[in-house]
Design a protein around this motif. Structure first.
Motif, PDB file in Angstrom:
ATOM      1  N   ASP A   6       0.762  -1.134   0.241  1.00 17.45           N
ATOM      2  CA  ASP A   6      -0.069   0.386   0.418  1.00 17.45           C
ATOM      3  C   ASP A   6       1.085   1.299  -0.298  1.00 17.45           C
ATOM      4  O   ASP A   6       0.722   2.425  -0.814  1.00 17.45           O
ATOM      5  N   ILE A   7       2.394   1.556   0.547  1.00 20.12           N
ATOM      6  CA  ILE A   7       2.844   2.571   0.855  1.00 20.12           C
ATOM      7  C   ILE A   7       3.458   2.726  -0.917  1.00 20.12           C
ATOM      8  O   ILE A   7       3.840   3.817  -1.349  1.00 20.12           O
ATOM      9  N   PHE A   8       4.291   1.419  -1.269  1.00 27.50           N
ATOM     10  CA  PHE A   8       4.283   1.351  -2.938  1.00 27.50           C
ATOM     11  C   PHE A   8       3.226   2.341  -3.909  1.00 27.50           C
ATOM     12  O   PHE A   8       3.728   2.954  -4.456  1.00 27.50           O
ATOM     13  N   GLY A   9       1.811   1.643  -3.162  1.00 29.79           N
ATOM     14  CA  GLY A   9       1.007   2.043  -4.167  1.00 29.79           C
ATOM     15  C   GLY A   9       0.980   4.031  -4.452  1.00 29.79           C
ATOM     16  O   GLY A   9       0.305   4.390  -5.263  1.00 29.79           O
ATOM     17  N   ALA A  10       1.003   4.428  -3.613  1.00 29.52           N
ATOM     18  CA  ALA A  10       0.628   6.357  -2.513  1.00 29.52           C
ATOM     19  C   ALA A  10       2.287   6.342  -3.375  1.00 29.52           C
ATOM     20  O   ALA A  10       1.673   7.262  -3.956  1.00 29.52           O
ATOM     21  N   ILE A  11       3.353   5.980  -2.921  1.00 27.85           N
ATOM     22  CA  ILE A  11       4.474   6.502  -3.195  1.00 27.85           C
ATOM     23  C   ILE A  11       4.464   6.208  -5.983  1.00 27.85           C
ATOM     24  O   ILE A  11       4.590   7.623  -6.155  1.00 27.85           O
ATOM     25  N   SER A  12       3.560   5.668  -5.579  1.00 29.12           N
ATOM     26  CA  SER A  12       3.733   5.419  -7.123  1.00 29.12           C
ATOM     27  C   SER A  12       3.371   6.587  -7.973  1.00 29.12           C
ATOM     28  O   SER A  12       3.304   6.978  -9.194  1.00 29.12           O
ATOM     29  N   GLY A  13       2.169   7.378  -6.783  1.00 25.57           N
ATOM     30  CA  GLY A  13       0.819   8.268  -7.446  1.00 25.57           C
ATOM     31  C   GLY A  13       2.518   9.192  -7.798  1.00 25.57           C
ATOM     32  O   GLY A  13       2.404   9.938  -8.781  1.00 25.57           O
ATOM     33  N   LEU A  14       2.885   9.601  -6.682  1.00 25.31           N
ATOM     34  CA  LEU A  14       4.022  10.824  -6.747  1.00 25.31           C
ATOM     35  C   LEU A  14       4.682  10.281  -7.742  1.00 25.31           C
ATOM     36  O   LEU A  14       5.283  11.805  -8.590  1.00 25.31           O
ATOM     37  N   ILE A  15       4.655   9.591  -7.847  1.00 28.07           N
ATOM     38  CA  ILE A  15       6.329   8.961  -9.143  1.00 28.07           C
ATOM     39  C   ILE A  15       5.660   8.964 -10.291  1.00 28.07           C
ATOM     40  O   ILE A  15       6.378   9.885 -11.593  1.00 28.07           O
ATOM     41  N   PHE A  16       4.495   9.359 -10.571  1.00 30.10           N
ATOM     42  CA  PHE A  16       3.673   9.805 -11.461  1.00 30.10           C
ATOM     43  C   PHE A  16       3.781  10.937 -11.756  1.00 30.10           C
ATOM     44  O   PHE A  16       3.811  11.052 -12.819  1.00 30.10           O
ATOM     45  N   ALA A  17       2.903  11.232 -11.118  1.00 31.50           N
ATOM     46  CA  ALA A  17       3.260  13.350 -11.093  1.00 31.50           C
ATOM     47  C   ALA A  17       4.505  13.831 -11.334  1.00 31.50           C
ATOM     48  O   ALA A  17       4.430  14.582 -12.475  1.00 31.50           O
ATOM     49  N   GLY A  18       5.136  12.793 -10.910  1.00 34.36           N
ATOM     50  CA  GLY A  18       6.815  13.394 -10.971  1.00 34.36           C
ATOM     51  C   GLY A  18       6.988  13.243 -12.449  1.00 34.36           C
ATOM     52  O   GLY A  18       7.847  14.320 -12.649  1.00 34.36           O
ATOM     53  N   GLY A  19       6.923  12.183 -12.876  1.00 39.89           N
ATOM     54  CA  GLY A  19       7.619  12.039 -14.366  1.00 39.89           C
ATOM     55  C   GLY A  19       7.098  12.493 -15.583  1.00 39.89           C
ATOM     56  O   GLY A  19       7.193  12.787 -16.380  1.00 39.89           O
ATOM     57  N   LEU A  20       5.405  12.639 -15.533  1.00 40.41           N
ATOM     58  CA  LEU A  20       4.210  13.571 -15.890  1.00 40.41           C
ATOM     59  C   LEU A  20       5.730  15.313 -15.875  1.00 40.41           C
ATOM     60  O   LEU A  20       4.909  15.518 -16.949  1.00 40.41           O
TER      61      LEU A  20
END
Length: 233
Positions: A6-20
């Motif tokens: 679940d922590i990975f999932g939350a961080i994944s949102g930040l990775i998506f936003a940062g990559g965009l």
């Protein structure tokens, strides 16, 4: 292990936003500022000819991080199911909207990639592809709108003594859904606040989408840490 996922999932949102932001916004420079819908075919073609390599590299980075939106949606759905009434239907709807939104972003990035791949293909064709990319990216906002709305609905109806997410975040979700709605206007306007480069249809909608992902990712991490502390002996 589940909490770590679940922590990975939350961080994944930040990775998506940062990559965009990095790939699409800064490296490819497609939004600094966006090309106006009123730009001439020659100006649009020149933009892609001058920056084709930069745009392609930016799109590559964006595409590499785009799929991280999906585990973010999955982690959010998990927290929604933990709420007082389970909210399975709302959680499923939210996750479906996550996949839909990822598809919308993919379509836009793919069209920008195609446009920059052969910038010498001709003025009118480049102009058409640019229109397709911008409209495909900014018009279909119903996915992210509903994603925000059903998340807010689940939060505000969570009547447990210790809610998973704080109540104020429900109103943040509702405002987010409202402020992304002007995106529907991009097909009607070539200038002004509802054009694809306008204040309401683009800048405010984009800012609220980034802010929403950051806030929800932070709340997911907070909720998981509380859950983990309660599980500890």
């Amino acid at each position: 292990m589940r909490n770590a996922a679940d922590i990975f999932g939350a961080i994944s949102g930040l990775i998506f936003a940062g990559g965009l932001l990095l790939g699409w916004g800064l490296i490819s420079a497609t939004i600094l500022p966006p090309l106006s819908p009123n730009s001439s075919p020659e100006a649009v073609t020149q933009f892609y000819q001058d920056g084709s390599s930069r745009i392609q590299f930016g799109m590559m980075i964006t595409m590499a991080t785009l799929a991280f939106l999906v585990p973010f949606g999955s982690a959010l759905a998990t927290q929604m199911r933990r709420m007082a009434d389970g909210h399975a239907t709302l959680a499923n709807a939210q996750f479906g909207c996550t996949v839909l939104t990822a598809g919308v972003v993919t379509m836009g990035m793919t069209l920008w990639s195609i446009t920059s791949f052969r910038p010498d293909r001709g003025v009118e064709l480049t102009y058409l592809l640019n229109d397709m990319a911008w409209i495909a990216f900014t018009l279909p906002v119903s996915g992210i709108m509903l994603m925000m709305f059903v998340t807010g609905l689940a939060i505000i109806t969570d009547k447990s003594p210790e809610p998973i997410f704080p109540r104020w975040s429900a109103y943040f979700c509702f405002w987010g859904a409202t402020l992304t709605a002007p995106g529907f206007g991009v097909v009607l306007f070539k200038s002004g606040p509802f054009a694809w480069n306008g204040l309401f249809a683009f800048w405010i909608a984009l800012a609220i989408a980034f802010a929403w992902i950051i806030v929800i990712a932070t709340l997911i991490i907070r909720a998981v840490r509380i859950q983990t502390a309660r599980q500890s002996p």
